[in-house]
Design a protein around this motif. Structure first.
Motif, PDB file in Angstrom:
ATOM      1  N   LYS A  98      27.726 -52.808 -62.699  1.00 48.45           N
ATOM      2  CA  LYS A  98      27.061 -53.913 -63.390  1.00 48.45           C
ATOM      3  C   LYS A  98      27.630 -54.099 -64.793  1.00 48.45           C
ATOM      4  O   LYS A  98      27.816 -55.228 -65.253  1.00 48.45           O
ATOM      5  N   VAL A 101      30.833 -56.007 -64.410  1.00 51.50           N
ATOM      6  CA  VAL A 101      30.562 -57.399 -64.058  1.00 51.50           C
ATOM      7  C   VAL A 101      30.018 -58.152 -65.271  1.00 51.50           C
ATOM      8  O   VAL A 101      30.399 -59.298 -65.525  1.00 51.50           O
ATOM      9  N   ASP A 102      29.157 -57.515 -66.049  1.00 52.43           N
ATOM     10  CA  ASP A 102      28.627 -58.166 -67.246  1.00 52.43           C
ATOM     11  C   ASP A 102      29.738 -58.530 -68.229  1.00 52.43           C
ATOM     12  O   ASP A 102      29.677 -59.556 -68.904  1.00 52.43           O
ATOM     13  N   ASP A 105      31.450 -61.991 -68.647  1.00 53.51           N
ATOM     14  CA  ASP A 105      30.924 -63.084 -69.473  1.00 53.51           C
ATOM     15  C   ASP A 105      31.990 -63.570 -70.455  1.00 53.51           C
ATOM     16  O   ASP A 105      31.933 -64.699 -70.926  1.00 53.51           O
ATOM     17  N   TYR A 114      34.016 -68.182 -65.595  1.00 56.83           N
ATOM     18  CA  TYR A 114      33.559 -67.001 -64.861  1.00 56.83           C
ATOM     19  C   TYR A 114      34.445 -66.764 -63.625  1.00 56.83           C
ATOM     20  O   TYR A 114      35.639 -66.585 -63.760  1.00 56.83           O
ATOM     21  N   THR A 135      20.897 -54.248 -51.834  1.00 55.63           N
ATOM     22  CA  THR A 135      21.934 -54.253 -52.866  1.00 55.63           C
ATOM     23  C   THR A 135      22.974 -55.332 -52.584  1.00 55.63           C
ATOM     24  O   THR A 135      23.418 -56.024 -53.496  1.00 55.63           O
ATOM     25  N   GLY A 138      21.522 -58.610 -53.617  1.00 55.91           N
ATOM     26  CA  GLY A 138      21.508 -58.737 -55.077  1.00 55.91           C
ATOM     27  C   GLY A 138      22.890 -59.013 -55.634  1.00 55.91           C
ATOM     28  O   GLY A 138      23.058 -59.844 -56.544  1.00 55.91           O
ATOM     29  N   LEU A 139      23.894 -58.333 -55.092  1.00 54.65           N
ATOM     30  CA  LEU A 139      25.261 -58.542 -55.557  1.00 54.65           C
ATOM     31  C   LEU A 139      25.739 -59.953 -55.229  1.00 54.65           C
ATOM     32  O   LEU A 139      26.427 -60.593 -56.033  1.00 54.65           O
ATOM     33  N   THR A 142      24.391 -62.232 -57.854  1.00 53.66           N
ATOM     34  CA  THR A 142      25.138 -62.106 -59.104  1.00 53.66           C
ATOM     35  C   THR A 142      26.436 -62.900 -59.036  1.00 53.66           C
ATOM     36  O   THR A 142      26.796 -63.605 -59.988  1.00 53.66           O
ATOM     37  N   ILE A 143      27.128 -62.819 -57.913  1.00 44.78           N
ATOM     38  CA  ILE A 143      28.396 -63.544 -57.766  1.00 44.78           C
ATOM     39  C   ILE A 143      28.149 -65.053 -57.765  1.00 44.78           C
ATOM     40  O   ILE A 143      28.901 -65.809 -58.378  1.00 44.78           O
ATOM     41  N   ALA A 145      25.756 -66.515 -59.390  1.00 43.66           N
ATOM     42  CA  ALA A 145      25.458 -66.851 -60.785  1.00 43.66           C
ATOM     43  C   ALA A 145      26.736 -66.953 -61.611  1.00 43.66           C
ATOM     44  O   ALA A 145      26.788 -67.708 -62.580  1.00 43.66           O
ATOM     45  N   LEU A 146      27.774 -66.216 -61.215  1.00 44.95           N
ATOM     46  CA  LEU A 146      29.066 -66.278 -61.900  1.00 44.95           C
ATOM     47  C   LEU A 146      29.998 -67.329 -61.273  1.00 44.95           C
ATOM     48  O   LEU A 146      31.188 -67.342 -61.559  1.00 44.95           O
TER      49      LEU A 146
END
Length: 195
Positions: A98, A101-102, A105, A114, A135, A138-139, A142-143, A145-146
Motif C-alpha cells: 500500500k 501504491v500510495d 500519487d 496515475y 483483498t 479491495g486491490l 484501489t486500481i 481509483a487510480l
C-alpha cells in the motif's frame, strides 16, 4: 517517434509485490507473471519485497523523494502495464504494498494521470479463501481509483490449501501456472506503448 517505431516498441510491464521475507510466495508469483509476459515479448522490471521495504513511508506533505521512490515512480510512469501482488493481511493489502501504491500519487499531474490507460494484473496470496477474495476486491477498487484497468483475471492463492512452489522455488501448481500465463496474455493484449 513515428507510428511504425511506436508499434515495434516492446511494452514495459512493471511488477510491485512481495513481503519483507525474501522469495515470498507473493513475490514469486509476481515474478512468474512478469516472466510469462517476457516470454510474450515484454520488457519487465520487478520491485520486490526488499525494494518496497526500503521505501520510506509515503508523506504527501514532504515532496522530497529518495532514489528508490524516484525509481519506482519513473518505472511506473514509463510502464505500459503492471502486476501488483500483495499478501492478504487480515483481509487487506499489506502496508508494504500500500505504501508503494500510495507513492503513485506523484503521477497525478502527468499527461497519463496515475495509472490511466494501463492494464494491471493483480495477485493475492492468503492463508484462506475469504481473506484472498476480500483483498483482491479491495486491490481492484484501489486500481480503479487510480484510473487503471484491472485485468479480468485476478489471481488469488490460498497458501493453506495450495502449494504453488516446490522446494527450489519453481512454480509447480498447474492450475496456478495456467492463471499466471492467462494474466500475462491479458496484460500484453491491453498494454499500449506510451506515445
Amino acid at each position: 517517434m513515428n507510428d511504425q517505431s511506436a508499434s515495434l516498441k516492446r511494452p514495459l510491464i512493471v511488477g510491485i509485490g512481495g513481503t519483507t521475507r525474501a522469495g515470498s510466495s507473493c513475490e514469486r508469483l509476481v515474478a512468474a507473471v512478469l516472466a510469462a509476459a517476457a516470454e510474450l515479448g515484454a520488457d519487465t522490471r520487478l520491485f520486490d519485497g526488499a525494494a518496497l521495504a526500503a521505501l520510506p513511508h509515503y508523506a504527501p506533505d514532504h515532496p522530497g523523494r529518495t532514489p528508490g521512490q524516484l525509481a519506482l515512480v519513473d518505472a511506473v510512469r514509463q510502464a505500459d502495464g503492471m502486476v501488483i501482488g500483495s499478501p492478504s493481511y487480515h483481509g487487506g493489502v499489506s502496508g508494504l504494498v500500500k505504501n508503494a501504491v500510495d507513492l503513485l500519487d506523484d503521477l497525478r499531474m502527468d499527461a497519463r494521470t496515475y495509472l490511466d490507460g494501463r492494464a494491471v494484473g493483480l495477485v493475492v496470496v492468503a492463508a484462506g479463501w475469504q481473506a484472498g477474495g476480500v483483498t483482491l476486491t479491495g486491490l481492484r477498487g484501489t486500481i480503479h481509483a487510480l484510473r487503471g484497468w484491472p485485468t479480468p483475471l485476478g489471481i488469488s492463492v490460498n497458501n493453506m490449501a495450495q502449494k504453488p512452489f516446490d522446494a527450489d522455488g519453481m512454480l509447480v501448481d498447474a492450475d496456478i501456472l495456467t492463471q499466471v500465463k492467462a494474466q500475462a496474455v491479458q496484460l500484453m493484449r491491453f498494454a499500449r506503448p506510451a506515445a
